[in-house]
Design an enzyme around this catalytic site. Sequence first.
Site, PDB file in Angstrom:
ATOM      1  N   ASN A 185       0.393  -1.641   0.201  1.00 22.99           N
ATOM      2  CA  ASN A 185      -0.270  -0.250  -0.173  1.00 22.99           C
ATOM      3  C   ASN A 185       0.757   1.475  -0.569  1.00 22.99           C
ATOM      4  O   ASN A 185       0.515   2.409   0.800  1.00 22.99           O
ATOM      5  CB  ASN A 185      -1.175  -0.082   0.689  1.00 22.99           C
ATOM      6  CG  ASN A 185      -2.041   0.947   0.971  1.00 22.99           C
ATOM      7  OD1 ASN A 185      -1.846   2.116   0.022  1.00 22.99           O
ATOM      8  ND2 ASN A 185      -3.166   1.174   2.183  1.00 22.99           N
TER       9      ASN A 185
ATOM     10  N   TYR B   8       1.858   8.425   5.587  1.00 17.98           N
ATOM     11  CA  TYR B   8       2.878   8.411   6.402  1.00 17.98           C
ATOM     12  C   TYR B   8       3.761   8.493   6.998  1.00 17.98           C
ATOM     13  O   TYR B   8       4.170   9.536   8.038  1.00 17.98           O
ATOM     14  CB  TYR B   8       2.245   7.035   7.263  1.00 17.98           C
ATOM     15  CG  TYR B   8       0.377   6.473   7.614  1.00 17.98           C
ATOM     16  CD1 TYR B   8      -0.356   7.049   8.339  1.00 17.98           C
ATOM     17  CD2 TYR B   8      -0.243   5.283   7.126  1.00 17.98           C
ATOM     18  CE1 TYR B   8      -1.279   6.461   8.217  1.00 17.98           C
ATOM     19  CE2 TYR B   8      -1.079   4.726   7.029  1.00 17.98           C
ATOM     20  CZ  TYR B   8      -1.935   5.502   7.493  1.00 17.98           C
ATOM     21  OH  TYR B   8      -3.015   4.972   7.962  1.00 17.98           O
TER      22      TYR B   8
END
Length: 171
Positions: A132, A139
């Site tokens: 992902n 993040y």
Amino acid sequence: MKFSIRPARAQDCRDIERMITELSVYEKMPGQVKISYKELERDGFGPNPFYQCLVAEVPQEHISTEGHSVVGYVLYFYTYSTWRGRCVYMEDLYVMPDFRGKGIGKALMASVAKVCSEQQCARLQLSVLDWNKPSLDFYFSKGAQDLTDTEGWHFLRFDGEALENLALEAP
């Protein structure tokens, strides 16, 4: 686009269940979801909640083509580190595809970080699938560390028969 972040209410659990299912499809695990809105209501809104949840809501003029005004959620719970004390684990962060790139995911995650700060938590922790890249990049752009790379931690799980067998070993 206007949106607001607010604590989830029991009546949001059908929307949360819907988005959990959407997330499972995105994560290429559509058959894995076994929870219903009733369990979400019981586990998040009873006398001893197992989780906390915030939702992103858009005004009527921005609802989805399917008629949804709740377009994102973040589900988290408190954990404890014997080295650092209070922590938060962010289980899910999800924004419906048509509403991505509008700051909703960032606002949801920042709101959990604010909870961490207010509750004097030492860490905000989460797991991300290795493929992902959009989420990993997001993040990392916010300062997340990959403990698999830096410290060699592995995230492990016991479930199903393995969990039952382990429980049978209890005195």
